[in-house]
Write a protein that holds these residues in place. Structure first.
Motif, PDB file in Angstrom:
ATOM      1  N   GLY A   1      10.255   0.460   3.916  1.00  0.00           N
ATOM      2  CA  GLY A   1       9.821   1.697   4.558  1.00  0.00           C
ATOM      3  C   GLY A   1      10.787   2.844   4.291  1.00  0.00           C
ATOM      4  N   PRO A   2      10.419   3.842   3.475  1.00  0.00           N
ATOM      5  CA  PRO A   2      11.373   4.898   3.115  1.00  0.00           C
ATOM      6  C   PRO A   2      11.713   5.854   4.249  1.00  0.00           C
ATOM      7  CG  PRO A   2       9.215   5.357   2.172  1.00  0.00           C
ATOM      8  CD  PRO A   2       9.136   3.999   2.775  1.00  0.00           C
ATOM      9  N   MET A   3      10.854   5.954   5.280  1.00  0.00           N
ATOM     10  CA  MET A   3      11.214   6.791   6.417  1.00  0.00           C
ATOM     11  C   MET A   3      12.291   6.113   7.264  1.00  0.00           C
ATOM     12  SD  MET A   3       9.493   9.543   5.957  1.00  0.00           S
ATOM     13  CE  MET A   3       9.875   9.218   4.222  1.00  0.00           C
ATOM     14  N   ILE A   4      12.304   4.793   7.238  1.00  0.00           N
ATOM     15  CA  ILE A   4      13.408   4.046   7.869  1.00  0.00           C
ATOM     16  C   ILE A   4      14.695   4.376   7.136  1.00  0.00           C
ATOM     17  CG2 ILE A   4      14.311   1.751   8.404  1.00  0.00           C
ATOM     18  CD1 ILE A   4      11.392   0.762   8.421  1.00  0.00           C
TER      19      ILE A   4
ATOM     20  N   LEU B   1       6.326  16.483   6.425  1.00  0.00           N
ATOM     21  CA  LEU B   1       7.770  16.329   6.261  1.00  0.00           C
ATOM     22  C   LEU B   1       8.218  16.870   4.909  1.00  0.00           C
ATOM     23  CD1 LEU B   1      10.418  15.107   7.420  1.00  0.00           C
ATOM     24  CD2 LEU B   1       9.825  13.000   6.215  1.00  0.00           C
ATOM     25  N   SER B   2       7.433  16.576   3.874  1.00  0.00           N
ATOM     26  CA  SER B   2       7.780  17.033   2.529  1.00  0.00           C
ATOM     27  C   SER B   2       7.729  18.555   2.422  1.00  0.00           C
ATOM     28  CB  SER B   2       6.822  16.403   1.517  1.00  0.00           C
ATOM     29  OG  SER B   2       7.024  16.930   0.223  1.00  0.00           O
TER      30      SER B   2
ATOM     31  N   CYS C   1      13.031  10.402  -0.396  1.00  0.00           N
ATOM     32  CA  CYS C   1      12.455   9.317   0.400  1.00  0.00           C
ATOM     33  C   CYS C   1      10.931   9.429   0.484  1.00  0.00           C
ATOM     34  CB  CYS C   1      13.073   9.300   1.802  1.00  0.00           C
ATOM     35  SG  CYS C   1      14.791   8.732   1.829  1.00  0.00           S
ATOM     36  N   CYS C   2      10.412  10.648   0.550  1.00  0.00           N
ATOM     37  CA  CYS C   2       8.955  10.805   0.532  1.00  0.00           C
ATOM     38  C   CYS C   2       8.385  10.272  -0.771  1.00  0.00           C
ATOM     39  CB  CYS C   2       8.576  12.279   0.706  1.00  0.00           C
ATOM     40  SG  CYS C   2       8.787  12.935   2.389  1.00  0.00           S
ATOM     41  N   ARG C   3       9.037  10.548  -1.886  1.00  0.00           N
ATOM     42  CA  ARG C   3       8.564  10.087  -3.188  1.00  0.00           C
ATOM     43  C   ARG C   3       8.696   8.581  -3.338  1.00  0.00           C
ATOM     44  NH1 ARG C   3       5.159  13.751  -5.300  1.00  0.00           N
ATOM     45  NH2 ARG C   3       5.934  15.814  -4.705  1.00  0.00           N
ATOM     46  N   ALA C   4       9.559   7.964  -2.542  1.00  0.00           N
ATOM     47  CA  ALA C   4       9.715   6.509  -2.608  1.00  0.00           C
ATOM     48  C   ALA C   4       8.475   5.776  -2.117  1.00  0.00           C
ATOM     49  CB  ALA C   4      10.943   6.063  -1.811  1.00  0.00           C
ATOM     50  N   PHE C   5       7.564   6.492  -1.440  1.00  0.00           N
ATOM     51  CA  PHE C   5       6.283   5.908  -1.037  1.00  0.00           C
ATOM     52  C   PHE C   5       5.438   5.558  -2.253  1.00  0.00           C
ATOM     53  CE2 PHE C   5       6.615   7.571   3.347  1.00  0.00           C
ATOM     54  CZ  PHE C   5       6.063   6.514   4.020  1.00  0.00           C
ATOM     55  N   LEU C   6       5.494   6.418  -3.285  1.00  0.00           N
ATOM     56  CA  LEU C   6       4.650   6.240  -4.461  1.00  0.00           C
ATOM     57  C   LEU C   6       3.186   6.082  -4.045  1.00  0.00           C
ATOM     58  CD1 LEU C   6       6.970   3.809  -6.445  1.00  0.00           C
ATOM     59  CD2 LEU C   6       6.682   6.254  -6.810  1.00  0.00           C
ATOM     60  N   ALA C   7       2.761   6.927  -3.105  1.00  0.00           N
ATOM     61  CA  ALA C   7       1.414   6.844  -2.551  1.00  0.00           C
ATOM     62  C   ALA C   7       0.602   8.064  -2.967  1.00  0.00           C
ATOM     63  CB  ALA C   7       1.486   6.746  -1.030  1.00  0.00           C
ATOM     64  N   SER C   8      -0.709   7.960  -2.845  1.00  0.00           N
ATOM     65  CA  SER C   8      -1.595   9.057  -3.196  1.00  0.00           C
ATOM     66  C   SER C   8      -1.491  10.187  -2.175  1.00  0.00           C
ATOM     67  CB  SER C   8      -3.044   8.562  -3.255  1.00  0.00           C
ATOM     68  OG  SER C   8      -3.506   8.283  -1.937  1.00  0.00           O
ATOM     69  N   TRP C   9      -2.039  11.357  -2.545  1.00  0.00           N
ATOM     70  CA  TRP C   9      -2.009  12.497  -1.630  1.00  0.00           C
ATOM     71  C   TRP C   9      -2.796  12.200  -0.365  1.00  0.00           C
ATOM     72  CZ3 TRP C   9      -6.582  14.738  -0.172  1.00  0.00           C
ATOM     73  CH2 TRP C   9      -7.708  14.476  -0.985  1.00  0.00           C
ATOM     74  N   LYS C  10      -3.792  11.327  -0.453  1.00  0.00           N
ATOM     75  CA  LYS C  10      -4.563  10.966   0.734  1.00  0.00           C
ATOM     76  C   LYS C  10      -3.670  10.251   1.748  1.00  0.00           C
ATOM     77  CE  LYS C  10      -8.973  10.436  -1.705  1.00  0.00           C
ATOM     78  NZ  LYS C  10     -10.074   9.509  -2.050  1.00  0.00           N
ATOM     79  N   ILE C  11      -2.849   9.343   1.250  1.00  0.00           N
ATOM     80  CA  ILE C  11      -1.927   8.624   2.144  1.00  0.00           C
ATOM     81  C   ILE C  11      -0.895   9.590   2.707  1.00  0.00           C
ATOM     82  CG2 ILE C  11      -0.184   6.817   2.277  1.00  0.00           C
ATOM     83  CD1 ILE C  11      -3.013   5.753   2.021  1.00  0.00           C
TER      84      ILE C  11
END
Length: 275
Positions: A117-120, A72-73, A90-100
């Motif tokens: 949930g940022p995709m929500i 998506l990004s 919204c993708c950055r709102a995950f604050l998750a690693s590249w693996k996630i």
């Protein structure tokens, strides 16, 4: 985490009877993050071959449930999509690693139905519509803003599958504003609000997520003043609907909701005042 109660993994392309203990497996980032003692079988969606993202004949964007956050990004956004910055925000709102990012799916984030949930947030903020597939072969559509009904709760029926979400071309051409707050620098969202101005009739929509247990949408057919926005938020969100967990007390979430709603109003309705 090992799911030691799971006895079978079945390909979703194979027809079978849905039974108690079944679960859809997309990216698995939630399923394998904590014990799931009630599960006995996983229905694997990884080989369905669904196109992650595609633009339909009407210019709408269809996002498959199996689309990853990384896909998506990276997807090239047309210049006509004024709302394009929301995707990365919204993708950055995950604050998750590249693996996630490379495993977690768009649909999984919606189906977990967590307030943060940022995709929500993205799908509801752009008036997305979810396509749901039933075990009997039937289909139905639900606005994403109405898909989540509470913290961790949604309208999916037993065995029903989220196939895709469609974002309308009209929403993709909207002017938007984004506000997000966390208690910690790398913390889960405590409030995430999105504003959008319809490019045709000028309607302002403010979508409240993360601070509330479900998405809340406010629509203003004419440009509102500060008092109108405050009254709309007060009326739309019941006191018990502000989420309460370690990532933020309801009082703080409520405060940030009112603050961000007014900031969004000023940015989209009174741009000269902001500039």
């Amino acid at each position: 985490m090992d799911l030691n109660t799971v006895a079978e993994v079945r390909d979703a392309r194979e027809r079978g009877v849905w039974r108690a203990g079944d679960a859809w497996l997309g990216g698995g980032t939630y399923l394998f993050s904590e014990p799931q003692p009630h599960l006995r079988r996983l229905i694997d969606l990884s080989r369905t071959g669904w196109e992650p993202l595609r633009i339909t004949r009407g210019g709408n964007l269809e996002i498959a449930a199996t689309c990853t956050i990384a896909q998506l990004s990276r997807y090239p956004k047309p210049a006509a999509w004024t709302a394009a910055p929301l995707f990365e925000q919204c993708c950055r709102a995950f604050l998750a690693s590249w693996k996630i990012w490379n495993m977690a799916t768009f649909g999984g984030n919606l189906c977990n139905s967590l307030p943060a949930g940022p995709m929500i947030s993205l799908a509801a903020g752009l008036d997305g519509t979810a396509l749901l597939l039933g075990q009997d072969g039937g289909m139905r559509t639900v606005p994403v803003a109405a898909f989540v009904v509470g913290a961790g709760r949604n309208v999916l029926r037993p065995g029903e599958l989220l196939r895709a979400v469609t974002l309308p071309a009209r929403a993709l051409a909207a002017r938007t504003a984004f506000r997000q707050a966390s208690l910690y620098g790398l913390g889960r969202s405590g409030a995430l609000l999105i504003g959008a101005v319809d490019p045709v009739d000028g309607t302002l929509t403010i979508t409240i997520t993360a601070s509330t247990v479900r998405p809340v949408q406010l629509r203003f057919p004419v440009p509102p003043n500060a008092e109108a926005v405050r009254e709309a938020v007060e009326h739309a969100v019941a006191p018990g609907e502000y989420f309460d967990d370690i990532h933020g007390l309801p009082a703080w979430r409520r405060h940030m909701t009112f603050r961000f709603a007014e900031e969004i109003r000023r940015e989209l309705v009174e741009p000269a005042a902001v500039g």
